[in-house]
Design a protein around this motif. Structure first.
Motif, PDB file in Angstrom:
ATOM      1  N   PRO A  55       0.762  -1.270  -0.037  1.00 21.84           N
ATOM      2  CA  PRO A  55       0.036   0.048   0.060  1.00 21.84           C
ATOM      3  C   PRO A  55       0.871   1.328   0.010  1.00 21.84           C
ATOM      4  O   PRO A  55       2.066   1.351   0.316  1.00 21.84           O
ATOM      5  N   ASN A  56       0.182   2.297  -0.586  1.00 19.68           N
ATOM      6  CA  ASN A  56       0.773   3.750  -0.674  1.00 19.68           C
ATOM      7  C   ASN A  56       2.059   3.825  -1.256  1.00 19.68           C
ATOM      8  O   ASN A  56       3.178   4.476  -0.875  1.00 19.68           O
ATOM      9  N   ARG A  57       2.156   3.111  -2.356  1.00 18.28           N
ATOM     10  CA  ARG A  57       3.288   3.330  -3.312  1.00 18.28           C
ATOM     11  C   ARG A  57       2.756   3.347  -4.675  1.00 18.28           C
ATOM     12  O   ARG A  57       1.545   3.247  -4.907  1.00 18.28           O
ATOM     13  N   PHE A  58       3.518   3.455  -5.742  1.00 18.98           N
ATOM     14  CA  PHE A  58       2.976   3.703  -6.936  1.00 18.98           C
ATOM     15  C   PHE A  58       3.954   2.840  -8.024  1.00 18.98           C
ATOM     16  O   PHE A  58       5.109   2.559  -7.961  1.00 18.98           O
ATOM     17  N   PHE A 117       4.657  14.638  -7.827  1.00 23.43           N
ATOM     18  CA  PHE A 117       3.410  14.205  -8.299  1.00 23.43           C
ATOM     19  C   PHE A 117       3.032  12.882  -7.627  1.00 23.43           C
ATOM     20  O   PHE A 117       1.922  13.023  -6.744  1.00 23.43           O
ATOM     21  N   LEU A 118       3.604  11.947  -7.833  1.00 26.65           N
ATOM     22  CA  LEU A 118       3.426  10.848  -7.350  1.00 26.65           C
ATOM     23  C   LEU A 118       3.573  10.336  -5.880  1.00 26.65           C
ATOM     24  O   LEU A 118       2.546   9.897  -5.262  1.00 26.65           O
ATOM     25  N   ARG A 119       4.527  11.352  -5.390  1.00 23.65           N
ATOM     26  CA  ARG A 119       4.810  11.460  -3.887  1.00 23.65           C
ATOM     27  C   ARG A 119       3.358  11.995  -3.282  1.00 23.65           C
ATOM     28  O   ARG A 119       2.902  11.561  -2.043  1.00 23.65           O
ATOM     29  N   PHE A 120       2.831  12.967  -4.006  1.00 25.92           N
ATOM     30  CA  PHE A 120       1.603  13.621  -3.441  1.00 25.92           C
ATOM     31  C   PHE A 120       0.622  12.740  -3.302  1.00 25.92           C
ATOM     32  O   PHE A 120      -0.105  12.645  -2.274  1.00 25.92           O
ATOM     33  N   LEU A 121       0.466  11.953  -4.285  1.00 33.93           N
ATOM     34  CA  LEU A 121      -0.899  10.900  -4.394  1.00 33.93           C
ATOM     35  C   LEU A 121      -0.516   9.964  -3.302  1.00 33.93           C
ATOM     36  O   LEU A 121      -1.478   9.557  -2.321  1.00 33.93           O
ATOM     37  N   THR A 122       0.681   9.440  -3.041  1.00 31.14           N
ATOM     38  CA  THR A 122       0.921   8.246  -1.915  1.00 31.14           C
ATOM     39  C   THR A 122       0.992   8.693  -0.657  1.00 31.14           C
ATOM     40  O   THR A 122       0.519   8.340   0.394  1.00 31.14           O
ATOM     41  N   GLU A 123       1.409  10.083  -0.579  1.00 36.28           N
ATOM     42  CA  GLU A 123       1.307  10.482   0.689  1.00 36.28           C
ATOM     43  C   GLU A 123      -0.149  11.029   1.172  1.00 36.28           C
ATOM     44  O   GLU A 123      -0.357  11.201   2.496  1.00 36.28           O
ATOM     45  N   ALA A 124      -0.950  10.812   0.275  1.00 36.85           N
ATOM     46  CA  ALA A 124      -2.529  11.198   0.489  1.00 36.85           C
ATOM     47  C   ALA A 124      -3.145   9.828   0.777  1.00 36.85           C
ATOM     48  O   ALA A 124      -4.367   9.732   0.703  1.00 36.85           O
ATOM     49  N   ASN A 125      -2.215   8.744   1.170  1.00 30.61           N
ATOM     50  CA  ASN A 125      -2.632   7.420   1.394  1.00 30.61           C
ATOM     51  C   ASN A 125      -3.487   6.631   0.221  1.00 30.61           C
ATOM     52  O   ASN A 125      -4.401   5.884   0.531  1.00 30.61           O
ATOM     53  N   ALA A 126      -2.803   6.763  -0.765  1.00 31.68           N
ATOM     54  CA  ALA A 126      -3.322   5.983  -2.125  1.00 31.68           C
ATOM     55  C   ALA A 126      -2.321   5.265  -2.674  1.00 31.68           C
ATOM     56  O   ALA A 126      -1.420   5.673  -2.541  1.00 31.68           O
TER      57      ALA A 126
END
Length: 477
Positions: A23-26, A153-162
């Motif tokens: 989880p929380n990775r891209f 951008f990708l870190r922003f998404l994963t830091e939002a718990n996605a």
């Protein structure tokens, strides 16, 4: 550290990933157009819907309307998936004339990123699928700044718990090597017009199954069939001898074939290999055991009629003897093994016959090699199944032709059938070449298929003419 894995929603893929995504990775899904990247992403989101998670599909290429329409045609229900459609509209062509070619990139990028940030913050999705990151790269004029922007951008998404899946197109014009480097995992999809595959090129923080795995897109959705590997585990089973139902054959074999062994019946066309294999299956079925027969060549109706003509009607045991016809060029060996495993778990057969090795090797979307054949048979043996493999040899000048080395090393028992000339008539002989677990009768006997079934003669002597391909007996003793 233990992670509660994020399931992919795709049969077989979580097995390849040893449990699913962390989880929380891209994760980068890369491949040429038409390889199934978008379909994979859709099923990833749909799995989130099943778990009552909020999910987001960000599309930079196809419109939401087109995606929904295509999904509807495939019978895929996208209800519950939130879309952020920032694909080019029909108004784009008119608007683009308002700014020159050098400033357009900056003008486009700012509202695009703002729309994504606002949507993610308002929805707070657990799963995000972005299709495709290639469009982001086209908005960058500088390689270093592009990589920095995408990573941020990708870190922003994963830091939002996605947990994020994003796609890229493999092409000569635009390299995605930088995306491979920054990604936590990379899944490569390929399609040559006949065979679809998926390969895990990178997966940080976890093991995974190496190699090319079969991928199939059908009305069942998207499925992954992992590359065959040696499972190792053996189930406990009662040791017993399985009879052919013909006493002379059983006596030659030292009683019959042992449960959990690999048995090869080999010989040229027309010697009765299929019929002999069905003797073992029919006898086991009469005793209430479940048995399977897989034909890679002959039609089942023809086999049934032929057995009926020699007083070996299989209809009386059809509840226990299950016949399968495997169509050519429909499956990969991985998919066939998956089908086999499911059938084994469902019916728990004690004998499986495969007819025949040459047909099996040429029936799949790609030809199978010695290692795959070995893994297939050894895994079946570990289930405690007695495996009968029919091997077709050519009738050539020379001595009785043995199976190829790539087949003989698999076998616990090797039975051979061959043509012979007795007093000017072509007949058949039966013999045993190998038996690992016991001694056996080393004589050759006449093997006759009659309207009353199989008949086995007395031991034969006084051979000559092996160099001619069809041995001849000078005196019938």
């Amino acid at each position: 550290m233990y992670y509660q894995r994020v399931l992919s929603g795709i049969s077989g893929l979580d097995e390849v990933l040893k449990g699913g995504f962390i989880p929380n990775r891209f994760y980068l899904i890369r491949g040429k157009s038409g390889t199934g990247k978008s379909t994979l992403g859709l099923y990833f989101l749909l799995e989130g819907i099943k778990s009552k998670e909020k999910v987001l599909y960000i599309t930079l290429e196809e419109s939401e309307t087109k995606i929904r329409k295509n999904a509807e045609l495939k019978g895929i229900d996208l209800n519950g998936i939130e879309f952020l459609d920032i694909s080019p509209t029909s108004e784009y062509f008119a608007k683009v004339q308002a700014y020159d070619i050098f400033s357009s990139v900056e003008v486009e990028r700012e509202p695009l990123t703002k729309a994504i940030v606002e949507k993610v913050k308002s929805l707070n999705p657990k799963r995000i699928f972005l299709d495709s990151i290639t469009q982001f790269k086209l908005l960058c004029s500088d390689t270093y700044q592009c990589r920095k922007m995408i990573l941020s951008f990708l870190r922003f998404l994963t830091e939002a718990n996605a947990t994020v899946l994003f796609t890229s197109e493999i092409s000569k014009q635009i390299s995605d090597d930088d995306l491979i480097f920054i990604s936590d995992g990379v899944l490569k999809l390929d399609y040559d017009g006949k065979l679809r595959t998926i390969q895990i090129e990178k997966f940080r923080g976890s093991g995974y199954s190496n190699g090319l795995h079969s991928l199939k897109i059908s009305d069942k959705g998207i499925e992954v069939f992992p590359k065959i590997y040696y499972m190792g585990r053996k189930i406990e089973y009662k040791k017993e001898i399985l009879s052919s139902g013909i006493s002379e054959i059983d006596n030659t074999l030292g009683g019959g074939i042992e449960k959990g062994t690999i048995n090869i019946i080999t010989g040229p066309s027309g010697t009765g290999k299929t019929t002999l294999s069905l003797c073992f299956l029919r006898e086991a079925a009469l005793q209430g055991k479940k048995v399977f027969f897989y034909s890679f060549d002959e039609d089942l109706e023809f086999i049934l009629e032929r057995c009926k003509a020699i007083n070996m009607d299989l209809n009386g045991v059809k509840d226990n003897l299950i016949l399968f016809k495997i169509p050519p060029s429909l499956y990969t060996i991985e998919e066939f093994f998956y089908i086999l495993k499911n059938d084994i778990e469902k019916y728990k057969p004690e004998i499986i016959a495969l007819d025949s090795i040459p047909s099996l090797q040429n029936s799949f979307l790609k030809s199978i090699d010695k290692i795959e054949l070995s893994l297939l048979t050894k895994n079946l043996k570990n289930f405690g199944i007695s495996l009968i493999i029919i091997n077709e040899t050519e009738l050539e000048p020379g001595q009785i032709k043995l199976p190829e080395d790539e087949i003989t090393f698999l076998a616990d028992n090797i039975i051979f059938l061959h043509h012979i000339i007795i007093e000017g008539q072509i007949k058949k002989i039966f013999g045993l070449l190998k038996k690992r677990l016991s001694d056996f009768d080393k004589s050759l006997r006449e093997f006759e298929i009659t309207k009353d079934g199989i008949k086995i003669g007395s031991p034969l002597k006084n051979f000559k003419g092996f160099s001619l391909g069809i041995p001849e007996i000078t005196k019938n003793l």
